[in-house]
Design a protein around this motif. Structure first.
Motif, PDB file in Angstrom:
ATOM      1  N   PRO A   1       2.842  30.749  36.229  1.00 16.47           N
ATOM      2  CA  PRO A   1       3.147  30.011  37.458  1.00 16.47           C
ATOM      3  C   PRO A   1       3.224  28.500  37.246  1.00 16.47           C
ATOM      4  O   PRO A   1       4.035  27.819  37.890  1.00 16.47           O
ATOM      5  CB  PRO A   1       2.002  30.380  38.407  1.00 16.47           C
TER       6      PRO A   1
ATOM      7  N   PHE B   1      -3.823  31.233  51.641  1.00 19.89           N
ATOM      8  CA  PHE B   1      -2.542  31.911  51.378  1.00 19.89           C
ATOM      9  C   PHE B   1      -2.748  33.240  50.666  1.00 19.89           C
ATOM     10  O   PHE B   1      -1.911  34.137  50.765  1.00 19.89           O
ATOM     11  CB  PHE B   1      -1.601  30.985  50.608  1.00 19.89           C
ATOM     12  N   MET B   2      -3.850  33.398  49.944  1.00 21.96           N
ATOM     13  CA  MET B   2      -4.127  34.679  49.296  1.00 21.96           C
ATOM     14  C   MET B   2      -4.415  35.754  50.348  1.00 21.96           C
ATOM     15  O   MET B   2      -3.918  36.879  50.263  1.00 21.96           O
ATOM     16  CB  MET B   2      -5.317  34.540  48.342  1.00 21.96           C
TER      17      MET B   2
ATOM     18  N   ASP C   1      -1.338  25.297  46.529  1.00 20.40           N
ATOM     19  CA  ASP C   1      -2.450  25.908  45.801  1.00 20.40           C
ATOM     20  C   ASP C   1      -3.584  24.896  45.595  1.00 20.40           C
ATOM     21  O   ASP C   1      -4.737  25.274  45.434  1.00 20.40           O
ATOM     22  CB  ASP C   1      -1.971  26.405  44.429  1.00 20.40           C
TER      23      ASP C   1
ATOM     24  N   LEU D   1       6.340  30.395  42.671  1.00 15.21           N
ATOM     25  CA  LEU D   1       6.205  28.954  42.436  1.00 15.21           C
ATOM     26  C   LEU D   1       7.535  28.225  42.540  1.00 15.21           C
ATOM     27  O   LEU D   1       7.586  27.127  43.109  1.00 15.21           O
ATOM     28  CB  LEU D   1       5.518  28.703  41.097  1.00 15.21           C
TER      29      LEU D   1
ATOM     30  N   ALA E   1      -0.253  37.092  42.773  1.00 13.01           N
ATOM     31  CA  ALA E   1       0.399  36.469  41.615  1.00 13.01           C
ATOM     32  C   ALA E   1       1.808  35.993  41.978  1.00 13.01           C
ATOM     33  O   ALA E   1       2.491  36.611  42.792  1.00 13.01           O
ATOM     34  CB  ALA E   1       0.442  37.449  40.452  1.00 13.01           C
ATOM     35  N   ALA E   2       2.252  34.881  41.342  1.00 13.77           N
ATOM     36  CA  ALA E   2       3.412  34.178  41.895  1.00 13.77           C
ATOM     37  C   ALA E   2       4.393  33.623  40.868  1.00 13.77           C
ATOM     38  O   ALA E   2       5.168  32.730  41.172  1.00 13.77           O
ATOM     39  CB  ALA E   2       2.924  33.058  42.812  1.00 13.77           C
ATOM     40  N   THR E   3       4.360  34.128  39.629  1.00 10.61           N
ATOM     41  CA  THR E   3       5.406  33.760  38.677  1.00 10.61           C
ATOM     42  C   THR E   3       6.689  34.486  39.071  1.00 10.61           C
ATOM     43  O   THR E   3       6.649  35.690  39.377  1.00 10.61           O
ATOM     44  CB  THR E   3       5.000  34.158  37.244  1.00 10.61           C
TER      45      THR E   3
ATOM     46  N   PRO F   1      -4.061  27.094  39.852  1.00 16.12           N
ATOM     47  CA  PRO F   1      -4.219  28.275  40.695  1.00 16.12           C
ATOM     48  C   PRO F   1      -5.330  28.102  41.738  1.00 16.12           C
ATOM     49  O   PRO F   1      -6.184  27.234  41.595  1.00 16.12           O
ATOM     50  CB  PRO F   1      -4.581  29.376  39.699  1.00 16.12           C
ATOM     51  N   SER F   2      -5.269  28.944  42.730  1.00 16.41           N
ATOM     52  CA  SER F   2      -6.260  28.982  43.801  1.00 16.41           C
ATOM     53  C   SER F   2      -7.665  28.973  43.195  1.00 16.41           C
ATOM     54  O   SER F   2      -7.956  29.717  42.263  1.00 16.41           O
ATOM     55  CB  SER F   2      -6.044  30.263  44.613  1.00 16.41           C
TER      56      SER F   2
ATOM     57  N   PHE G   1       0.236  21.626  39.832  1.00 15.34           N
ATOM     58  CA  PHE G   1      -0.039  23.022  40.179  1.00 15.34           C
ATOM     59  C   PHE G   1      -1.255  23.481  39.395  1.00 15.34           C
ATOM     60  O   PHE G   1      -1.276  23.370  38.163  1.00 15.34           O
ATOM     61  CB  PHE G   1       1.115  23.984  39.849  1.00 15.34           C
TER      62      PHE G   1
ATOM     63  N   PHE H   1       4.283  34.874  47.147  1.00 16.45           N
ATOM     64  CA  PHE H   1       5.298  33.816  47.104  1.00 16.45           C
ATOM     65  C   PHE H   1       5.688  33.635  45.655  1.00 16.45           C
ATOM     66  O   PHE H   1       5.167  34.339  44.786  1.00 16.45           O
ATOM     67  CB  PHE H   1       4.737  32.511  47.698  1.00 16.45           C
TER      68      PHE H   1
ATOM     69  N   TYR I   1       0.341  28.428  32.041  1.00 17.27           N
ATOM     70  CA  TYR I   1       0.727  29.848  32.010  1.00 17.27           C
ATOM     71  C   TYR I   1       1.842  30.049  33.040  1.00 17.27           C
ATOM     72  O   TYR I   1       2.292  29.066  33.643  1.00 17.27           O
ATOM     73  CB  TYR I   1      -0.479  30.758  32.220  1.00 17.27           C
TER      74      TYR I   1
ATOM     75  N   GLY J   1      -4.445  39.351  41.209  1.00 13.96           N
ATOM     76  CA  GLY J   1      -4.796  37.950  41.466  1.00 13.96           C
ATOM     77  C   GLY J   1      -4.083  36.940  40.604  1.00 13.96           C
ATOM     78  O   GLY J   1      -3.902  35.804  41.021  1.00 13.96           O
ATOM     79  N   VAL J   2      -3.719  37.334  39.389  1.00 12.81           N
ATOM     80  CA  VAL J   2      -3.027  36.389  38.498  1.00 12.81           C
ATOM     81  C   VAL J   2      -1.839  37.077  37.827  1.00 12.81           C
ATOM     82  O   VAL J   2      -1.808  38.304  37.680  1.00 12.81           O
ATOM     83  CB  VAL J   2      -3.964  35.821  37.399  1.00 12.81           C
ATOM     84  N   THR J   3      -0.918  36.254  37.371  1.00 15.23           N
ATOM     85  CA  THR J   3       0.313  36.743  36.745  1.00 15.23           C
ATOM     86  C   THR J   3       0.068  37.688  35.559  1.00 15.23           C
ATOM     87  O   THR J   3       0.669  38.772  35.511  1.00 15.23           O
ATOM     88  CB  THR J   3       1.198  35.549  36.335  1.00 15.23           C
TER      89      THR J   3
HETATM   90  C1  DHB Z   1      -1.174  32.589  40.459  1.00 10.80           C
HETATM   91  C2  DHB Z   1      -2.526  32.517  40.761  1.00 10.80           C
HETATM   92  C3  DHB Z   1      -2.951  31.678  41.758  1.00 10.80           C
HETATM   93  O1  DHB Z   1      -4.263  31.590  42.079  1.00 10.80           O
HETATM   94  C4  DHB Z   1      -2.041  30.878  42.470  1.00 10.80           C
HETATM   95  O2  DHB Z   1      -2.501  30.061  43.434  1.00 10.80           O
HETATM   96  C5  DHB Z   1      -0.696  30.962  42.173  1.00 10.80           C
HETATM   97  C6  DHB Z   1      -0.259  31.812  41.162  1.00 10.80           C
HETATM   98  C7  DHB Z   1      -0.701  33.477  39.367  1.00 10.80           C
HETATM   99  O3  DHB Z   1      -1.458  33.700  38.401  1.00 10.80           O
HETATM  100  O4  DHB Z   1       0.419  33.966  39.449  1.00 10.80           O
END
Ligand code: DHB
Length: 369
Positions: free
Chosen positions: A151, A281-282, A231, A123, A104-106, A203-204, A201, A121, A149, A80-82
């Motif tokens: 993203p 989008f998740m 997001d 960022l 996760a999207a970094t 996160p969700s 930006f 995806f 952090y 769910g997260v980077t």
């Molecule tokens: C990340 C988490 C998110 O909820 C989001 O919308 C985009 C990136 C992340 O932690 O990579």
């Protein structure tokens, strides 16, 4: 023998805590994919083991280890997260287990292990589009506000670079803590700086709080536009944000309002199976992640050893409900269309309505250095 053993997917998600909506959306999408495509692939029964990491990287790492060693999972998925994805990366490498990042999207995540494949995806992918759109649409100066952090740093850097390249002025760059953020003091700073727009930006799950405080502080009335990655106008929350959200322009890779037959079918089925919850989008990352796993397993004829499976994930091209996508064989990252969208009311509900598209965008983060 091998053909009769179940094929196990270890799905690590934040099911509780601040990021719980991500877990809820992805789990629902994974279940829908299995319901629509069957629970047996190339003779192997699919078994999904869901583990809650509360988006805490130490927990993610322990769970990934247990899933690989004790459960002997064939694939790790979710994330769910980077920080969670990065914590599990060494385990994927050491055990040669494909790791499908669904959320996760970094940008750098796919470089943390050659066993990582991404279906969400990046960022940079979506932020550059806003850096092009804004200056052509009356936004000459901005303040950026991002979660502090991976993203957020990517969004800030890639939006600001492109915006400045196009002649825009970045007055200030603000970073808000990821945990329990209070946006008020940051928004006050933005009000005082009086930019044409605030680029955000978060996160969700955090978008509704930003929108609420933006409106409560009368930022829009002070002539400051809100622009963001998608997001912020998250389909999971958008419809509850109220009419103050109308007109907000964002860039992103998926909208529940994407006008394709495949998406209409996806959204309808998802809502039917989930008490009318709108997929975000998740959910899309989870749904397509399952597709990538299923197709790879089919292509191996059900053998499913990690390295062969990984090879069959690379280069997949398909029509997703979000549009045409490709898993780039070199980077293992997703190449996809990025849309500019505006919040509008349709049938009494708020949606991100797409009005422009940039086709087949590769992660710009991979071309650096
Ligand atoms: C990340 C988490 C998110 O909820 C989001 O919308 C985009 C990136 C992340 O932690 O990579």
């Amino acid at each position: 023998q091998a053909q009769t053993t179940p094929f196990k997917i270890g799905l690590i998600l934040p099911m509780t805590g601040q990021q719980a909506s991500t877990g809820r959306q992805i789990e629902a999408a994974v279940k829908l994919y299995i319901a629509q495509n069957g629970d047996t692939v190339a003779g192997r029964k699919i078994e999904v083991i869901v583990k809650d990491d509360v988006a805490t990287p130490d927990v993610t790492k322990r769970l990934a280890q247990e899933l690989v060693v004790n459960e002997k999972v064939n694939v790790l998925a979710g994330f769910g997260v980077t920080p969670a994805a990065l914590a599990a990366a060494p385990i994927a490498t050491q055990s040669k287990t494909p790791l499908v990042v669904m959320a996760a999207a970094t940008s750098s995540i796919t470089e943390a292990s050659s066993y990582i494949v991404r279906t969400s995806f990046t960022l940079p992918q979506v932020s550059v589009a806003m850096g092009d759109w804004a200056p052509k649409n009356g936004v000459k100066s901005v303040v950026t506000l991002v979660s502090d952090y991976g993203p957020g740093n990517d969004a800030e850097k890639f939006f600001a670079e492109r915006f400045q390249l196009n002649g825009g002025k970045v007055i200030d760059k603000l970073r808000v803590p990821l945990r329990n953020p209070d946006f008020a003091p940051f928004l006050q700073k933005v009000r005082d700086a009086k930019p044409d727009a605030l680029f955000v930006f978060v996160p969700s799950g955090a978008g509704a709080a930003v929108m609420k405080q933006f409106l409560e502080r009368g930022m829009d009335k002070a002539g400051i536009k809100l622009i963001a990655t998608g997001d912020v106008t998250d389909d999971d929350q958008l419809n509850d944000m109220g009419d103050g959200a109308l007109g907000v322009v964002t860039s992103h890779h998926y909208s529940a309002a994407h006008p394709s037959a495949a998406n209409k079918k996806f959204v309808e089925a998802f809502q039917k199976a989930n008490k009318n919850m709108r997929p975000n989008f998740m959910a899309m990352g989870g749904y397509d992640g399952m597709r990538v796993i299923y197709e790879a397993l089919k292509a191996t004829g059900g053998k499913g050893d990690g390295t062969t499976l990984l090879e069959k994930m690379k280069g997949q091209i398909f029509e997703s409900p979000r549009g045409q996508v490709l898993i780039d064989a070199q980077t293992r990252d997703i190449v996809q269309d990025v849309y500019l969208r505006k919040v509008e009311k349709k049938d009494g509900q708020l949606y991100n309505v797409e009005f422009d598209v940039i086709k087949a965008v590769k992660d710009p983060g991979k071309n650096k250095q």
